[in-house]
Design a protein around this motif. Structure first.
Motif, mmCIF file in Angstrom:
data_model
loop_
_atom_site.group_PDB
_atom_site.id
_atom_site.type_symbol
_atom_site.label_atom_id
_atom_site.label_comp_id
_atom_site.label_asym_id
_atom_site.label_seq_id
_atom_site.Cartn_x
_atom_site.Cartn_y
_atom_site.Cartn_z
ATOM 1 N N ASP A 1 0.823 -1.204 0.000
ATOM 2 C CA ASP A 1 0.000 0.000 0.000
ATOM 3 C C ASP A 1 0.860 1.259 0.000
ATOM 4 N N HIS A 2 0.586 2.147 -0.950
ATOM 5 C CA HIS A 2 1.260 3.438 -0.959
ATOM 6 C C HIS A 2 0.222 4.548 -1.168
ATOM 7 N N GLU A 3 -1.038 4.233 -0.783
ATOM 8 C CA GLU A 3 -2.098 5.227 -0.940
ATOM 9 C C GLU A 3 -1.905 6.356 0.046
ATOM 10 N N GLY A 4 -1.398 6.027 1.190
ATOM 11 C CA GLY A 4 -1.151 7.058 2.204
ATOM 12 C C GLY A 4 -0.220 6.473 3.235
ATOM 13 N N ILE A 5 0.035 7.249 4.308
ATOM 14 C CA ILE A 5 0.929 6.736 5.334
ATOM 15 C C ILE A 5 0.148 5.819 6.281
ATOM 16 N N ILE A 6 0.909 5.095 7.090
ATOM 17 C CA ILE A 6 0.287 4.184 8.054
ATOM 18 C C ILE A 6 -0.292 4.998 9.211
ATOM 19 N N VAL A 7 -1.579 4.792 9.493
ATOM 20 C CA VAL A 7 -2.157 5.333 10.725
ATOM 21 C C VAL A 7 -2.381 4.126 11.619
ATOM 22 N N LEU A 8 -1.695 4.112 12.751
ATOM 23 C CA LEU A 8 -1.621 2.873 13.533
ATOM 24 C C LEU A 8 -2.978 2.435 14.075
ATOM 25 N N SER A 9 -3.869 3.393 14.356
ATOM 26 C CA SER A 9 -5.185 2.989 14.874
ATOM 27 C C SER A 9 -5.956 2.210 13.811
ATOM 28 N N ARG A 10 -5.699 2.524 12.545
ATOM 29 C CA ARG A 10 -6.364 1.785 11.469
ATOM 30 C C ARG A 10 -5.656 0.451 11.208
ATOM 31 N N LEU A 11 -4.362 0.475 11.312
ATOM 32 C CA LEU A 11 -3.610 -0.748 11.018
ATOM 33 C C LEU A 11 -3.793 -1.792 12.128
ATOM 34 N N LEU A 12 -3.725 -1.335 13.370
ATOM 35 C CA LEU A 12 -3.713 -2.290 14.482
ATOM 36 C C LEU A 12 -5.023 -2.315 15.250
ATOM 37 N N GLY A 13 -5.910 -1.374 14.958
ATOM 38 C CA GLY A 13 -7.154 -1.278 15.731
ATOM 39 C C GLY A 13 -6.987 -0.254 16.846
ATOM 40 N N GLU A 14 -8.110 0.416 17.198
ATOM 41 C CA GLU A 14 -8.079 1.485 18.210
ATOM 42 C C GLU A 14 -7.532 0.969 19.540
ATOM 43 N N GLU A 15 -7.999 -0.243 19.858
ATOM 44 C CA GLU A 15 -7.669 -0.800 21.171
ATOM 45 C C GLU A 15 -6.167 -0.935 21.364
ATOM 46 N N ARG A 16 -5.569 -1.526 20.333
ATOM 47 C CA ARG A 16 -4.126 -1.757 20.404
ATOM 48 C C ARG A 16 -3.392 -0.420 20.371
ATOM 49 N N ALA A 17 -3.857 0.480 19.517
ATOM 50 C CA ALA A 17 -3.187 1.765 19.346
ATOM 51 C C ALA A 17 -3.186 2.545 20.655
ATOM 52 N N ALA A 18 -4.230 2.361 21.440
ATOM 53 C CA ALA A 18 -4.354 3.108 22.693
ATOM 54 C C ALA A 18 -3.241 2.764 23.674
ATOM 55 N N THR A 19 -2.623 1.608 23.469
ATOM 56 C CA THR A 19 -1.574 1.192 24.403
ATOM 57 C C THR A 19 -0.196 1.744 24.002
ATOM 58 N N LEU A 20 -0.140 2.443 22.882
ATOM 59 C CA LEU A 20 1.164 2.864 22.378
ATOM 60 C C LEU A 20 1.510 4.278 22.806
ATOM 61 N N SER A 21 2.815 4.547 22.873
ATOM 62 C CA SER A 21 3.278 5.894 23.203
ATOM 63 C C SER A 21 4.273 6.347 22.149
ATOM 64 N N PRO A 22 4.322 7.671 21.917
ATOM 65 C CA PRO A 22 5.333 8.175 20.989
ATOM 66 C C PRO A 22 6.721 7.732 21.436
ATOM 67 N N GLY A 23 7.553 7.339 20.468
ATOM 68 C CA GLY A 23 8.907 6.914 20.785
ATOM 69 C C GLY A 23 9.048 5.396 20.878
ATOM 70 N N ASP A 24 7.909 4.652 20.943
ATOM 71 C CA ASP A 24 8.001 3.185 21.000
ATOM 72 C C ASP A 24 8.684 2.654 19.729
ATOM 73 N N ASP A 25 9.425 1.577 19.895
ATOM 74 C CA ASP A 25 10.138 0.984 18.748
ATOM 75 C C ASP A 25 9.130 0.322 17.796
ATOM 76 N N ALA A 26 9.066 0.813 16.592
ATOM 77 C CA ALA A 26 8.093 0.296 15.626
ATOM 78 C C ALA A 26 8.577 -0.976 14.932
ATOM 79 N N ILE A 27 9.874 -1.237 14.977
ATOM 80 C CA ILE A 27 10.395 -2.467 14.349
ATOM 81 C C ILE A 27 9.835 -3.675 15.089
ATOM 82 N N THR A 28 9.896 -3.623 16.411
ATOM 83 C CA THR A 28 9.348 -4.711 17.209
ATOM 84 C C THR A 28 7.834 -4.731 17.070
ATOM 85 N N LEU A 29 7.242 -3.525 17.183
ATOM 86 C CA LEU A 29 5.787 -3.416 17.142
ATOM 87 C C LEU A 29 5.204 -4.069 15.893
#
Lengths: 369, 852
Positions: free
Chosen positions: B140-168
């Protein structure tokens, strides 16, 4: 000559006078010593040893002496002539040595100028590599088998357990003859030679078959539509995969030296069961795994290993097709691409040089590798 | 076939700390060659960011960029400058407050793409906000990744800026790619590869978790009607022996595939498309069973599996209208409308679309040969055909359908019909009576009985050690359903050797006896090749493919044998459809190439086969392979193969001898070619004769030598090429050439040379000059001299040829030195004169020669 010797006194014949003789000798020796060339020496020889030389003249006087005086005079003249002759011989040798020395110096040339007026020829290294492998196996008691390049489809495929539905039989891999139903193809492997051998010879069979094979690949760095294989087939009682490994090891040692690192693994080929693949360490990256990197090794694709060639125990179906009882005989077969062996052994990077016929390529290898 | 390590780890235990290369190495040990490694090639910082603000900035190129400030935690500019990350972004699919994925300067993205702070659109952008394709997560190159859409709101709510996205995002996950051999169709699944990896680890108890081990419902009444109607099976095998159909209704067509599934499909090299399609692909990759999803609303009748009728057409999913063949197996709607080529590709008419809500999942088992033929016939190699052709586990059918149904229900919100269709016509596999000592006999390793039985059981075989047919050395083995390749003892021997380890096989050098060395012909051919190289020629190899025009360019007469060439049905180039009938035909290309590369002096040769059909191309029989063909069939087989004599071709241009301090050089001329052939003949100790041949293409009619054996058998031709041939082939002027039959020379050399005694008495020499007409061949004069000179003649040497003012026009003077020697005495002058006069008389009689 002086007149008749009337008083019989040798002393009175001045030419025979010891002092005069000595003087003549000294003159001669001096002249000989003064000669700086063989021509000078020749002149001195004529002057002092010739018919008109003082000593020759003195010698003639002896004949006129009374017999009682002849002996002494003869001895005296003889000694004098001997001294002159000796001096001449010595000087002659010296001057000849000088002359010889001088000629050698004068004849000096620059031997570093080009000497080859005609070009030297060379064999193609593909032929030389094949020959090397053949010789080694012949040395171990194997024989060489041959077959045609334009081959029957049955011998190239069916008899090798490559049935009508096998992918290799498709037009994208194999050159078929026109008309397609002629049942003839350009052989895609040297294996039909195995079949011909098994059909024509009774076991035990130990043959090596080098030759040209054809696939419908365009020429690129790793492919060529015409290439060379060498294949070994052994059929005997009691042969096992251990013998196959032994033969393969011999092959690798001959071609690449004792230190070559290889690995074996299972593989699948229709004409063998069990089958085995031998890989050797990549000659370009020396086994360094480069896959996934920005520039994976172009020779091995990144794995660090290159396939040497397929092998295995001859499929029982193939033995039966050739009229050999698989319950009595077993055997193995293996083959490899000679181009690949050439590349590994001699560091030839691409395929183009091997196939294009540029004389500079063959000439690097001379008459043997 | 690819396999992400994370997926592998679901089905079996990874060795502690195993990386992609280790897994690949393990698989190689059990016979699965490594092909490539993918993924795991992002190096950080790649972090979660929260968009704090952005300004819209229209650009001259018509785009509007967003100048963003992003909270990336204690990373990047916060560390170096004490402020939030400033990034230019071209996408518009996010809002302030969204969590996104940011790659910061210092990171390296897949493909070695290094990230640095960089000036763009009037700002210094400190990194990038990533789209899926940029980090190898999807296409997909339609737009950038929005994590709440990619992982779901619930999962996204547990994330903080600065978290390692490679592991995520699991981007460290490596994917191993292996080469699957045709006998191991089951390895076209993670299920199969995981099983092999487990074997490579020693098959530890309980270490393998079969994903196909799921409960499946039995067939019920009322399922979607399916009829298997193969009325012309290939080789007696039904085109389809099992067909499971399950229906899921009420799927929400707008629901996307879950991110983990999209990611896995991407890792496997496939493009996520829609939930229904992705699920069928995912299950296929997991357990190896190709599935097909039909839109139930687009079906009208029962599913009928039958062979195609002549002239039937189907437009496949790739929008190609295909004419079907009566061997093609079809899935049809009600027996009429073709829906799919079974196991190869579906049709466009029943394809699931973005409005499909009710899906019929087909999980069927198709005959490998049928699929292979259809795939080749239509040049359609699909994920499904690849698997069916190599054999799909016929027992996994129902499980695969169940897995697909479960995923559709879970992620698409549908409900599954209770009714289940499962038409099962499989035949039972029979057990093989294996001699447990056979693997040792085949492999050469002394495997104990327990080892053989243990390995076979690990592989999934049922091994019966008691009961009818078993004894001390025999057991009954039934291979697992996914191993159709295990048939007889060598197959089992390979399995035992493979799992025990090929490296455990010892190396024993075989010791053949009675080797007779090279044959005479093999040795003699080396002599030919070496003699030519020794004569200063360079050996080359050329492709034997030639054009149709070549025969004209070589000026071959209409009735020349060499015009009769073999034609390829599928040449690499339509411009070169014929096989050479002479070596020169292809060697001219090589000469031209050398000249084109700036080489002026070229002297090359090639030894090789030429293809000379003796008439019309016959038809080679294709007998069966169950037993040795009878003598008559073999005879026909050999006879159908056209003659392929081995010939040598020679070409030269430029200087044969270089100019140098010794004086001028000498251009290669016709005589060098004659000499080359004579050199080879001499090397083989075969006497040859030379005659002028005024009419043999492609040579110059006045400069062509015909070379024959003493008995008149043609060896070949040598001389200068015809100027028109030279012009037509664009060769250098005065190119010289020879071609001769190596087989003829080799055969002529086969008898051992018989040594002649030679005289030790002094020779007597006498010179003569003969005036002959210019048309008289020197070879004829020499032959006459030899015949007249008597037995004492030792040699005849032509040491001068003069043509010019001092002699009569139309004549030339040939000066010969005759050497005589008797075996038993010194010849007298009178005797020698008599011999000489007799020789001259013979030459006069034969050629009109007059002694000067």
């Amino acid at each position: 000559m002086s007149g008749p010797n009337t008083n019989y006194d040798p002393v009175e014949v001045s030419a025979l006078d010891p002092a005069n003789l000595d003087a003549a000798v000294e003159d001669a020796v001096a002249a000989i010593a003064a000669a700086t060339s063989l021509d000078d020496l020749k002149a001195a020889r004529i002057a002092h040893q010739g018919e008109k030389s003082p000593l020759a003249l003195a010698n003639r006087e002896i004949g006129a002496l009374p017999p009682s005086a002849k002996a002494e005079a003869g001895k005296r003249v003889g000694q004098a002539r001997g001294r002159v002759g000796q001096a001449l011989t010595v000087r002659q040798a010296e001057l000849e040595a000088e002359r010889d020395e001088r000629i050698l110096v004068e004849e000096r040339v620059d031997v570093t100028v080009p000497a080859l007026r005609r070009p030297t020829g060379a064999r193609h290294p593909i032929e030389l590599v094949a020959q090397r492998l053949v010789d080694a196996f012949v040395g171990m008691g194997w024989e060489v088998a041959e077959g045609p390049e334009l081959e029957s489809e049955w011998l190239n495929f069916d008899a090798l357990n490559l049935g009508p539905d096998h992918p290799a039989r498709q037009m994208q891999d194999t050159f078929f003859l026109d008309p397609v139903d002629s049942g003839l193809v350009l052989r895609t492997q040297t294996s039909p030679v195995q079949i011909r051998t098994m059909l024509e010879q009774e076991p035990p069979i130990y043959v090596v078959a080098p030759g040209k094979v054809f696939r419908t690949d365009d020429l690129d760095a790793t492919h060529t539509p015409v290439f060379h294989q060498i294949e070994c087939l052994a059929i005997d009682k009691g042969l096992t995969m251990a013998h196959l490994r032994g033969a393969l090891d011999a092959f690798v040692r001959i071609m690449f030296g004792e230190e070559t690192r290889t690995r074996v693994r299972a593989n699948y080929f229709p004409f063998t069961e069990p089958s085995m693949e031998t890989d050797f360490l990549c000659f370009a990256c020396h086994g360094e795994e480069t896959w996934g990197s920005a520039e994976p090794c172009r020779t091995c694709g990144g794995s660090g290993w290159i396939e040497l060639g397929g092998s295995g125990m001859v499929n029982r179906k193939v033995l039966r097709t050739c009229g050999i009882d698989p319950d009595v005989y077993s055997g193995f077969a293996f083959g490899l691409g000679i181009e690949r062996a050439l590349q590994l052994r001699h560091g030839v990077q691409g395929m183009h040089d091997i196939v294009e016929g540029d004389v500079r390529f063959s000439q690097q290898f001379g008459m043997g590798v | 076939m690819r396999m992400p390590l994370s997926w592998l780890a679901e089905y079996t235990d990874l060795a502690p700390g195993a990386r992609g290369a280790d897994v690949a190495a393990s698989l190689v040990r059990v016979g699965l060659e490594e092909e490539d490694l993918h993924g795991g090639d992002i190096t950080g910082p790649l972090v979660v960011g929260r968009v704090l603000s952005f300004e819209l900035e229209p650009q001259k190129n018509g785009k509007t960029i967003r100048w963003c400030t992003v909270d990336v935690g204690q990373n990047g500019q916060m560390l170096t400058e004490g402020k939030h990350q400033e990034i230019v972004c071209g996408a518009h699919n996010f809002e302030v407050g969204d969590l996104v994925v940011c790659v910061l300067p210092g990171a390296v993205l897949p493909g070695g793409f290094a990230i640095a702070a960089r000036k763009t659109y009037g700002h210094v952008s400190n990194g990038m906000i990533c789209a899926e394709d940029e980090i190898g997560l999807g296409h997909d190159h339609e737009g950038i990744i929005v994590l709440s859409r990619l992982l779901g709101e619930e999962r996204a709510a547990t994330l903080s800026p600065g978290d390692d996205a490679i592991t995520l995002l699991g981007l460290a996950d490596e994917t191993v790619e292996t080469n699957v051999t045709p006998d191991r169709g089951y390895c076209f699944s993670v299920r199969g590869l995981a099983r092999e990896y487990w074997h490579a680890q020693g098959s530890p108890e309980g270490g393998y978790r079969d994903p196909a081990d799921v409960a499946t419902p039995a067939a019920t009444a009322g399922g979607y009607a399916v009829e298997l109607k193969d009325d012309s099976p290939i080789d007696g095998n039904d085109g389809c022996d099992r067909y499971v159909a399950r229906i899921v209704r009420g799927i929400d067509p707008t629901r996307p595939s879950p991110p983990w599934m999209s990611k896995r499909l991407t890792q496997m090299g496939m493009r996520p498309i829609s939930l229904a399609v992705d699920v069928t692909n995912y299950v296929m990759l997991a357990v190896g069973q190709p599935l097909h999803a039909f839109d139930v609303d687009r079906l009208s009748g029962s599913v009928v599996v039958r062979r195609a009728r002549a002239g039937e057409m189907l437009t496949t999913l790739d929008d190609v209208e295909r004419t079907l063949h009566t061997d093609d197996l079809l899935i049809t709607d009600g027996g009429e409308q073709p829906l799919a080529i079974a196991g190869v590709m579906g049709g466009a008419s029943s394809e699931v679309s973005d409005t499909t809500t009710d899906v019929l999942i087909e999980a069927a088992h198709f005959d490998p040969t049928t699929v292979a033929r259809s795939s080749r016939r239509h040049r359609l190699i699909t994920e499904a055909s690849k698997r069916f052709e190599r054999g799909v586990d016929p027992k996994v059918t129902a499980a695969a359908a169940q897995l697909a149904v479960d995923l559709l229900v879970e992620h698409g919100g549908g409900t599954v019909d209770d009714a289940v269709t499962d038409v099962d016509r499989r035949s039972e596999r029979t057990a093989y009576r294996l001699d447990v000592t056979e693997p040792a006999r085949i492999v050469g390793v002394d495997y104990p009985r327990e080892r053989v039985v243990g390995i076979l059981r690990d592989l999934g075989c049922v091994v019966e050690e008691s009961g009818e047919g078993t004894d001390d050395t025999h057991v009954l083995v039934t291979p697992p359903s996914w191993r159709p390749d295990l048939v007889d003892a060598p197959d089992y021997a390979e399995e035992v050797a493979r799992i025990d380890g090929y490296n455990n096989i010892p190396s024993i050098t075989p010791t053949p006896s009675d080797g007779r060395g090279l044959t005479h012909a093999q040795k003699a051919r080396r002599v030919v090749a070496d003699a030519l190289a020794g004569a200063g020629l360079t050996e080359v190899l050329s492709y034997p493919f030639v054009s149709e025009e070549l025969a004209d360019q070589l000026m071959l007469p209409a009735d020349d044998d060499r015009r009769h060439a073999v034609r390829l049905a599928n040449p690499l180039s339509e411009e070169r459809p014929l096989l050479r009938t002479s070596v020169l035909a292809s060697l001219v290309d090589t000469l031209r190439r050398n000249v084109a590369r700036g080489r002026k002096d070229v002297a090359i040769y090639e030894l090789g086969l030429v293809f000379r059909p003796g008439g019309a191309i016959g038809t080679a029989p294709i007998p069966g392979v169950a037993a040795r063909p009878d003598a008559e069939t073999l005879e026909q087989l050999y006879a159908a193969v056209p003659a392929q004599p081995r010939r040598a071709g020679i070409l030269a241009t430029g200087q044969a001898e270089q100019a140098g301090w010794w004086g001028p050089g000498r251009a290669a001329d016709w005589s060098d070619m004659v000499a080359a052939v004579q050199t080879v003949a001499a090397a083989l100790a075969v006497p040859v004769s030379v005659a002028n041949d005024p009419g043999h293409a492609p040579w110059h009619p006045g400069r062509c030598a015909r070379i024959t054996l003493a008995d008149g058998t043609l060896v070949g031709h040598a001389g200068e090429l015809h100027p028109k041939v030279v012009a037509a082939l664009e060769l250098p002027a005065r190119t010289v050439a020879a071609e001769f039959d190596v087989d003829v020379l080799v055969a002529a050399s086969s008898e051992p040379v018989q040594a002649r005694p030679f005289s030790t008495f002094p020779p007597a020499m006498t010179d003569i000059a003969l005036l002959v007409g210019v048309d008289v061949a020197a070879a004829d004069v020499e032959t006459a001299l030899r015949s007249g000179a008597g037995e004492s003649l030792e040699s005849v040497t032509l040491f001068d040829v003069y043509e010019g003012e001092r002699i009569e026009a139309g004549h030339r003077s040939l000066a010969y030195r005759l050497t005589f020697r008797a075996p038993d005495r010194t010849l007298t002058t009178d005797e020698v004169n008599d011999f000489r006069d007799a020789a001259v008389a013979a030459a006069a009689a034969a050629t009109g020669a007059v002694q000067r």
